[in-house]
Design an enzyme around this catalytic site. Sequence first.
Site, PDB file in Angstrom:
ATOM      1  N   GLN A  46       0.796  -1.230   0.000  1.00  0.00           N
ATOM      2  CA  GLN A  46       0.000   0.000   0.000  1.00  0.00           C
ATOM      3  C   GLN A  46       0.830   1.283   0.000  1.00  0.00           C
ATOM      4  O   GLN A  46       0.292   2.374   0.187  1.00  0.00           O
ATOM      5  CB  GLN A  46      -1.010   0.024   1.165  1.00  0.00           C
ATOM      6  CG  GLN A  46      -2.042  -1.099   1.120  1.00  0.00           C
ATOM      7  CD  GLN A  46      -2.797  -1.131  -0.212  1.00  0.00           C
ATOM      8  OE1 GLN A  46      -3.443  -0.164  -0.590  1.00  0.00           O
ATOM      9  NE2 GLN A  46      -2.712  -2.247  -0.934  1.00  0.00           N
ATOM     10  N   GLU A  47       2.147   1.167  -0.216  1.00  0.00           N
ATOM     11  CA  GLU A  47       2.939   2.379  -0.456  1.00  0.00           C
ATOM     12  C   GLU A  47       2.450   3.042  -1.730  1.00  0.00           C
ATOM     13  O   GLU A  47       2.122   2.368  -2.709  1.00  0.00           O
ATOM     14  CB  GLU A  47       4.421   2.015  -0.631  1.00  0.00           C
ATOM     15  CG  GLU A  47       5.228   2.046   0.626  1.00  0.00           C
ATOM     16  CD  GLU A  47       6.709   1.834   0.351  1.00  0.00           C
ATOM     17  OE1 GLU A  47       7.166   2.154  -0.772  1.00  0.00           O
ATOM     18  OE2 GLU A  47       7.399   1.326   1.247  1.00  0.00           O
ATOM     19  N   ASP A 180     -26.028  25.230  14.802  1.00  0.00           N
ATOM     20  CA  ASP A 180     -25.382  25.461  16.097  1.00  0.00           C
ATOM     21  C   ASP A 180     -24.909  26.907  16.153  1.00  0.00           C
ATOM     22  O   ASP A 180     -24.885  27.610  15.139  1.00  0.00           O
ATOM     23  CB  ASP A 180     -24.209  24.489  16.340  1.00  0.00           C
ATOM     24  CG  ASP A 180     -23.219  24.470  15.185  1.00  0.00           C
ATOM     25  OD1 ASP A 180     -22.883  25.550  14.668  1.00  0.00           O
ATOM     26  OD2 ASP A 180     -22.789  23.368  14.790  1.00  0.00           O
ATOM     27  N   LYS A 203     -27.806  23.358  20.426  1.00  0.00           N
ATOM     28  CA  LYS A 203     -27.775  21.972  20.912  1.00  0.00           C
ATOM     29  C   LYS A 203     -26.817  21.840  22.076  1.00  0.00           C
ATOM     30  O   LYS A 203     -25.791  22.507  22.153  1.00  0.00           O
ATOM     31  CB  LYS A 203     -27.417  20.998  19.793  1.00  0.00           C
ATOM     32  CG  LYS A 203     -26.056  21.200  19.153  1.00  0.00           C
ATOM     33  CD  LYS A 203     -25.774  20.098  18.157  1.00  0.00           C
ATOM     34  CE  LYS A 203     -24.398  20.221  17.519  1.00  0.00           C
ATOM     35  NZ  LYS A 203     -24.342  21.040  16.338  1.00  0.00           N
ATOM     36  N   ASP A 233     -21.561  14.612   8.497  1.00  0.00           N
ATOM     37  CA  ASP A 233     -20.792  13.381   8.694  1.00  0.00           C
ATOM     38  C   ASP A 233     -21.751  12.190   8.820  1.00  0.00           C
ATOM     39  O   ASP A 233     -22.047  11.505   7.852  1.00  0.00           O
ATOM     40  CB  ASP A 233     -19.897  13.532   9.916  1.00  0.00           C
ATOM     41  CG  ASP A 233     -18.884  12.388  10.041  1.00  0.00           C
ATOM     42  OD1 ASP A 233     -19.014  11.400   9.300  1.00  0.00           O
ATOM     43  OD2 ASP A 233     -17.975  12.486  10.871  1.00  0.00           O
ATOM     44  N   ALA A 235     -24.931  12.561   9.940  1.00  0.00           N
ATOM     45  CA  ALA A 235     -26.272  13.142   9.716  1.00  0.00           C
ATOM     46  C   ALA A 235     -27.208  13.028  10.912  1.00  0.00           C
ATOM     47  O   ALA A 235     -28.388  13.367  10.801  1.00  0.00           O
ATOM     48  CB  ALA A 235     -26.933  12.538   8.467  1.00  0.00           C
ATOM     49  N   THR A 237     -27.233  14.742  13.913  1.00  0.00           N
ATOM     50  CA  THR A 237     -27.630  16.077  14.378  1.00  0.00           C
ATOM     51  C   THR A 237     -28.556  16.744  13.364  1.00  0.00           C
ATOM     52  O   THR A 237     -29.556  17.374  13.731  1.00  0.00           O
ATOM     53  CB  THR A 237     -26.383  16.954  14.614  1.00  0.00           C
ATOM     54  OG1 THR A 237     -25.525  16.300  15.539  1.00  0.00           O
ATOM     55  CG2 THR A 237     -26.763  18.315  15.155  1.00  0.00           C
TER      56      THR A 237
END
Length: 342
Positions: A46-47, A180, A203, A233, A235, A237
């Site tokens: 994976q290099e 927020d 919140k 991210d 979802a 919130t």
Amino acid sequence: MSASDPKLISGNANRELAKTIAKRMSMHRGMKVGLVDARVERFNDQEIFVEVYENVRGEDMFIVQPTSKPANDNLMELLIIADALRRSSAARITAVIPYFGYARQDRRTKARTPISAKLVANLIAEGGVERVLTMDLHAAQIQGFFDIPVDNLYASPIFALDILHQFEGKVDDVMVISPDVGGVARARELATRIGAPLAIVDKRREKPGEVAEMTVIGNVEGKRCLIVDDMCDTAGTLCKAAEVLLEHGATEVHAYITHGVMSGPAVERVTKSVMKSLVLTDTIEPTEAVKNCPNIRIVPTAPMFAQAILNIWNGTSVSSLFETETLVPIYEGLYPNGMWGR
């Protein structure tokens, strides 16, 4: 203006966006702009290995590579491409990072924790990048983490065009919502652009990832509510905020989010949520699940990035792209002109 034409190169994070940016630049300039021929591959362990097949000596290079999931792989691709270009004598290297990963780690929230956004900024500058072009940084002060110039584009001008198009004749009923207190500046900017009022969903968290209580600050009764944020991210919130707004008398809820991280159960939550639509940009390449979700819509950022790259290349203002008069012609194909007299 640079002596040579701008040249684009892309890693594997969002090749579709890179190709579309190249296509838009070709339309703006009237001559073909393509991606530089290169390979970005992995060895068995994976290099990451990069080989550039074209001569880039003395060229003005733009690397299109968001550092989205898998964040570490995509960040290393960006750094290794930059190193390959620097060692190939490119005249200038600009990193076009539509989504800047690690941006949420922009401060120490408790003892013995890192400020990873600063570390990543150092890595990018040390890798040979001389300028960064990004969109909707999680916190504007991250620009100060870099010792090189940073151009931070905003999605709100694009969202404003989309809202005026989608809610034509109904904008008087629209209310912009910040999910927020920290996102009030972003929401207010969009609200000002479309001439709509602003409300806040405050919140309180018992512990990270769990929202204990939500309070709506402002009267949303009878309003079409548009939740505005920089990223979605999981979802959780977002979907909860939509429910709270409807409980407080909103007629419908939509969301406008710049970066669709959409991890874990996010797509399933959005599909089952009370939101009528979730509008994302393509800064992060949408997965098949996101593309197939009936209440998710993608708006393109390529026209704005293409123009921003050309402006950087020829030494003109990038901030002019925040003005509606400049943006309307760029997005005319998507949002036909003639409805912005408001």
